[in-house]
Design an enzyme around this catalytic site. Sequence first.
Site, mmCIF file in Angstrom:
data_model
loop_
_atom_site.group_PDB
_atom_site.id
_atom_site.type_symbol
_atom_site.label_atom_id
_atom_site.label_comp_id
_atom_site.label_asym_id
_atom_site.label_seq_id
_atom_site.Cartn_x
_atom_site.Cartn_y
_atom_site.Cartn_z
ATOM 1 N N PRO A 101 -8.589 -38.636 -35.169
ATOM 2 C CA PRO A 101 -10.056 -38.682 -35.021
ATOM 3 C C PRO A 101 -10.564 -37.478 -34.216
ATOM 4 C CG PRO A 101 -9.037 -40.765 -34.314
ATOM 5 C CD PRO A 101 -7.920 -39.812 -34.617
ATOM 6 N N VAL A 102 -11.597 -36.818 -34.740
ATOM 7 C CA VAL A 102 -12.162 -35.652 -34.048
ATOM 8 C C VAL A 102 -12.984 -36.141 -32.851
ATOM 9 C CG1 VAL A 102 -13.728 -33.672 -34.283
ATOM 10 C CG2 VAL A 102 -12.218 -34.296 -36.168
ATOM 11 N N GLY A 105 -10.628 -38.301 -28.146
ATOM 12 C CA GLY A 105 -9.726 -38.420 -26.994
ATOM 13 C C GLY A 105 -8.267 -38.507 -27.406
ATOM 14 N N SER A 108 -7.137 -34.065 -30.859
ATOM 15 C CA SER A 108 -7.282 -33.446 -32.183
ATOM 16 C C SER A 108 -7.315 -31.906 -32.101
ATOM 17 C CB SER A 108 -8.537 -34.019 -32.842
ATOM 18 O OG SER A 108 -9.199 -33.070 -33.581
ATOM 19 N N ALA A 110 -6.124 -29.809 -29.780
ATOM 20 C CA ALA A 110 -4.834 -29.219 -29.401
ATOM 21 C C ALA A 110 -3.829 -29.363 -30.547
ATOM 22 C CB ALA A 110 -4.289 -29.896 -28.143
ATOM 23 N N ASP A 152 -3.148 -32.198 -22.722
ATOM 24 C CA ASP A 152 -3.125 -32.380 -24.184
ATOM 25 C C ASP A 152 -2.125 -31.425 -24.839
ATOM 26 O OD1 ASP A 152 -5.193 -34.127 -23.710
ATOM 27 O OD2 ASP A 152 -6.487 -33.359 -25.298
HETATM 28 O O1 PMV Z 1 -9.234 -34.516 -24.396
HETATM 29 P P1 PMV Z 1 -9.395 -35.894 -23.883
HETATM 30 O O2 PMV Z 1 -10.702 -36.521 -24.212
HETATM 31 O O3 PMV Z 1 -8.211 -36.750 -24.172
HETATM 32 O O4 PMV Z 1 -9.483 -35.847 -22.266
HETATM 33 C C1 PMV Z 1 -8.558 -35.179 -21.536
HETATM 34 C C2 PMV Z 1 -8.360 -35.861 -20.255
HETATM 35 C C3 PMV Z 1 -9.177 -35.396 -19.056
HETATM 36 O O5 PMV Z 1 -8.376 -35.737 -17.926
HETATM 37 C C4 PMV Z 1 -10.475 -36.161 -18.995
HETATM 38 C C5 PMV Z 1 -9.490 -33.913 -19.049
HETATM 39 C C6 PMV Z 1 -8.272 -33.017 -18.870
HETATM 40 O O6 PMV Z 1 -8.394 -31.822 -19.174
HETATM 41 O O7 PMV Z 1 -7.214 -33.495 -18.406
#
Ligand code: PMV
Length: 325
Positions: A101-102, A105, A108, A110, A152
């Site tokens: 899913p775009v 969280g 996507s 990375a 990520d």
């Molecule tokens: O990319 P996401 O939405 O999974 O968020 C990353 C997690 C955060 O801790 C909120 C940001 C980060 O860069 O670690």
Amino acid sequence: MPAFTAAAPGKIILFGEHAVVYGRPAIAIPVQAVQARAVVQADVNAPRGSVRLISPLIDLDSPADALPPQHPLRRAVELTAQAVGASRIPACRIRIQSSIPVAGGMGSGAAVSIALMRALSAYLGKPLIADQVSALAFEVEKIHHGSPSGIDNTVIAFETAVVYTRGAPIQPLPLRLPLHLLIADSGIPSPTAQTVGEVRAGWQEHPEPYERLFDAIAAIVHQAVQILQQPAEPATAAPEGLLPYHTLGDLMNQNHALLCELGVSSAELDALTDAARSAGAFGAKLSGGGRGGNVIALAEPSAVEAIGRALQNAGAKRVIYTPVG
Ligand code: PMV
């Protein structure tokens, strides 16, 4: 000329999002049930240096150099070419597909960068290793997020569960306790850059309460690391075999409550976590940047179906079941 194909998984953050931006540890795991995939095919009719990027998902079909310099896919191509020392690369078409899913969280952005970097570097005869694609994808992540922690790109490039601490060497986390996780997509885009920015603004204004929240999240991560490394009891259905799951579930609930205090949850995400718990989940929390995106729930295998239904009734647009470990 053969096509060069590479894939990269999605990810979830099990514990520790947001606090990880401030040097606290977080636990992330790859999710192989969703993948980004890149296919690089030589284009014999085009001049050297020509790279065409095709991604039906975002309605893109364009020469890389016609995109803005800060376009994530253009940056991913340029960084890869630089890393392998190719100044004008043999003409090619790069097709990107993804079931992640775009803005959900699940990493996507990375995963797309990493699949592209793997396939393109293989096409150029110098396949990049996990460390290298992770570092390059981090550069692209900066376009998406401003100041990403790096979690990520690390978990997706190494494709292993990790305890991630900003700036520290990567610490793989062997998951000895099998987990049954449901990932529920709220269908609302997660504005990670915005929630990270809001937390930063709050922290700059009142550092102390925020530091306390980050420390409380770090304490949860430390406890979870201990539990996840425990070997599973032979008879997990016995009450003592379920104890680690109850503890982990409680930790997920506590982590969610702290994320609510940080102000990154939403009524929709709270409704999903409540629904999962009422349907029998050991625990549930938002995962990732928050506000939108995904909620994760820890389930007993026999309760997976009921929890999945409850999540859908509470508004989830898609529920992914993923056994881990
Ligand atoms: O990319 P996401 O939405 O999974 O968020 C990353 C997690 C955060 O801790 C909120 C940001 C980060 O860069 O670690």
